[in-house]
Motif scaffolding. Structure first.
Motif, PDB file in Angstrom:
ATOM      1  N   UNK A  41      48.230  43.335  38.411  1.00 17.51           N
ATOM      2  CA  UNK A  41      47.865  42.180  37.598  1.00 17.51           C
ATOM      3  C   UNK A  41      46.665  41.448  38.198  1.00 17.51           C
ATOM      4  N   UNK A  42      46.728  41.180  39.488  1.00 19.99           N
ATOM      5  CA  UNK A  42      45.607  40.503  40.131  1.00 19.99           C
ATOM      6  C   UNK A  42      44.357  41.374  40.128  1.00 19.99           C
ATOM      7  N   UNK A  43      44.517  42.668  40.377  1.00 21.11           N
ATOM      8  CA  UNK A  43      43.366  43.564  40.363  1.00 21.11           C
ATOM      9  C   UNK A  43      42.676  43.551  39.002  1.00 21.11           C
ATOM     10  N   UNK A  44      43.460  43.564  37.944  1.00 22.45           N
ATOM     11  CA  UNK A  44      42.892  43.635  36.604  1.00 22.45           C
ATOM     12  C   UNK A  44      42.120  42.370  36.213  1.00 22.45           C
ATOM     13  N   UNK A  45      42.436  41.251  36.850  1.00 25.00           N
ATOM     14  CA  UNK A  45      41.681  40.030  36.557  1.00 25.00           C
ATOM     15  C   UNK A  45      40.203  40.222  36.843  1.00 25.00           C
ATOM     16  N   UNK A  46      39.895  41.082  37.817  1.00 20.77           N
ATOM     17  CA  UNK A  46      38.498  41.298  38.180  1.00 20.77           C
ATOM     18  C   UNK A  46      37.650  41.684  36.973  1.00 20.77           C
ATOM     19  N   UNK A  47      38.204  42.490  36.063  1.00 16.48           N
ATOM     20  CA  UNK A  47      37.447  42.940  34.890  1.00 16.48           C
ATOM     21  C   UNK A  47      36.966  41.774  34.037  1.00 16.48           C
ATOM     22  N   UNK A  48      37.660  40.651  34.137  1.00 11.63           N
ATOM     23  CA  UNK A  48      37.378  39.514  33.257  1.00 11.63           C
ATOM     24  C   UNK A  48      36.605  38.395  33.948  1.00 11.63           C
ATOM     25  N   UNK A  49      36.352  38.534  35.239  1.00  9.92           N
ATOM     26  CA  UNK A  49      35.505  37.553  35.920  1.00  9.92           C
ATOM     27  C   UNK A  49      34.190  38.173  36.391  1.00  9.92           C
ATOM     28  N   UNK A  50      34.073  39.493  36.231  1.00  5.67           N
ATOM     29  CA  UNK A  50      32.822  40.170  36.588  1.00  5.67           C
ATOM     30  C   UNK A  50      31.722  39.751  35.617  1.00  5.67           C
ATOM     31  N   UNK A  51      30.500  39.728  36.102  1.00  3.01           N
ATOM     32  CA  UNK A  51      29.366  39.300  35.275  1.00  3.01           C
ATOM     33  C   UNK A  51      29.182  40.171  34.042  1.00  3.01           C
ATOM     34  N   UNK A  52      29.693  41.400  34.085  1.00  4.18           N
ATOM     35  CA  UNK A  52      29.540  42.312  32.951  1.00  4.18           C
ATOM     36  C   UNK A  52      30.480  41.985  31.790  1.00  4.18           C
ATOM     37  N   UNK A  53      31.418  41.059  31.992  1.00 10.34           N
ATOM     38  CA  UNK A  53      32.306  40.653  30.902  1.00 10.34           C
ATOM     39  C   UNK A  53      31.689  39.464  30.177  1.00 10.34           C
ATOM     40  N   UNK A  54      31.565  39.512  28.858  1.00  9.16           N
ATOM     41  CA  UNK A  54      30.831  38.474  28.117  1.00  9.16           C
ATOM     42  C   UNK A  54      31.378  37.057  28.302  1.00  9.16           C
ATOM     43  N   UNK A  55      32.682  36.915  28.469  1.00 15.07           N
ATOM     44  CA  UNK A  55      33.280  35.580  28.561  1.00 15.07           C
ATOM     45  C   UNK A  55      33.715  35.248  29.986  1.00 15.07           C
ATOM     46  N   UNK A  56      33.049  35.835  30.975  1.00 18.84           N
ATOM     47  CA  UNK A  56      33.467  35.654  32.363  1.00 18.84           C
ATOM     48  C   UNK A  56      33.479  34.192  32.794  1.00 18.84           C
ATOM     49  N   UNK A  57      32.492  33.418  32.386  1.00 17.36           N
ATOM     50  CA  UNK A  57      32.429  32.019  32.811  1.00 17.36           C
ATOM     51  C   UNK A  57      33.598  31.218  32.259  1.00 17.36           C
ATOM     52  N   UNK A  58      34.020  31.540  31.047  1.00 17.45           N
ATOM     53  CA  UNK A  58      35.162  30.852  30.452  1.00 17.45           C
ATOM     54  C   UNK A  58      36.452  31.204  31.192  1.00 17.45           C
ATOM     55  N   UNK A  59      36.597  32.477  31.558  1.00 18.12           N
ATOM     56  CA  UNK A  59      37.766  32.891  32.321  1.00 18.12           C
ATOM     57  C   UNK A  59      37.796  32.178  33.669  1.00 18.12           C
ATOM     58  N   UNK A  60      36.671  32.132  34.345  1.00 14.54           N
ATOM     59  CA  UNK A  60      36.603  31.480  35.651  1.00 14.54           C
ATOM     60  C   UNK A  60      37.004  30.015  35.565  1.00 14.54           C
ATOM     61  N   UNK A  61      36.538  29.327  34.533  1.00 14.28           N
ATOM     62  CA  UNK A  61      36.876  27.911  34.369  1.00 14.28           C
ATOM     63  C   UNK A  61      38.381  27.709  34.240  1.00 14.28           C
ATOM     64  N   UNK A  62      39.033  28.580  33.469  1.00 12.45           N
ATOM     65  CA  UNK A  62      40.465  28.417  33.204  1.00 12.45           C
ATOM     66  C   UNK A  62      41.341  29.023  34.300  1.00 12.45           C
ATOM     67  N   UNK A  63      40.763  29.880  35.122  1.00 10.98           N
ATOM     68  CA  UNK A  63      41.524  30.528  36.181  1.00 10.98           C
ATOM     69  C   UNK A  63      41.823  29.571  37.325  1.00 10.98           C
TER      70      UNK A  63
END
Length: 221
Positions: free
Chosen positions: A98-120
């Motif tokens: 679960x924690x490993x998979x979060x990486x896919x959504x905070x990496x710069x290559x994910x379009x909504x990474x900044x939004x995920x980071x804010x809520x994480x």
């Protein structure tokens, strides 16, 4: 507040689950919203190389419901209860994935990474841990990993409740009363004061706020 509990054991209704359930009971009694999910219902695949498996729009193509869990439940939670058995002196493989998979959504290559980071960031984190082994050093690897996760995400590691047992329901018979401790932690989830001093941290001479009123407890005298 919204409080999410994630049960990561492959065995449903096991000991770590019972501890998480007790935390949520305390949380509900203070008026907050709660939800408990089984990680196995959402997570079917390990982290892969995002450079190879993202689609043209930058979305993850692993075919499971991790994204739903992340966006609809985890990111929206103000506090998260992480429930895991102690496996090889670490967290369950499901929770690590679960924690490993979060990486896919905070990496710069994910379009909504900044939004995920804010809520994480900024959540309250609680661990409920079950183990057959009562040796005090056994859970240290788990505690360190989650403390570092909390530090990294500017979150607060509020506390841990460890219960001892092997068979399903063993923690109910644990004389250290982990179910009761979990319940009371839930009651105080948003009130618990967590301090992490540095040598130059300004602080008063007393840990707790005190008044000049005389103590009414018989043991004071």
């Amino acid at each position: 507040m919204n409080v999410l509990a994630i049960s990561s054991s492959p065995r449903r209704n096991g000991n770590s689950f019972l501890l998480a359930e007790a935390v949520l009971k305390g949380v509900r009694e203070t008026g907050h919203a709660t939800e408990l999910v089984y990680l196995d219902d959402y997570l079917k695949g390990f982290l892969r190389d995002c450079r190879q498996c993202r689609n043209a729009e930058g979305q993850c193509t692993i075919n499971d419901d991790f994204e739903t869990l992340l966006w609809e439940k985890f990111l929206k939670a103000d506090a998260v209860i992480l429930a895991t058995p102690l496996y090889w002196y670490g967290i369950s493989g499901q929770l690590k994935t679960f924690f490993d998979r979060i990486f896919c959504y905070i990496a710069a290559s994910y379009p909504a990474a900044s939004e995920v980071l804010d809520q994480l960031c900024g959540k309250r984190i609680v661990l409920t841990l079950s183990s057959e082994e009562s040796y005090v050093g056994a859970p240290l690897g788990v505690l360190h990993e989650l403390q570092e996760y909390a530090r990294y995400t500017h979150s607060t590691f509020v506390g841990v409740v460890q219960g001892f047992g092997n068979r399903r329901g063993d923690v109910l018979a644990d004389p250290s009363e982990p179910i009761n401790r979990a319940y009371h932690l839930g009651k105080r989830l948003f009130e618990i004061q967590v301090t992490d001093y540095r040598i130059d941290t300004p602080r008063s001479g007393s840990v707790w706020k005190r008044t000049d009123e005389p103590c009414s407890y018989a043991g004071c005298n």
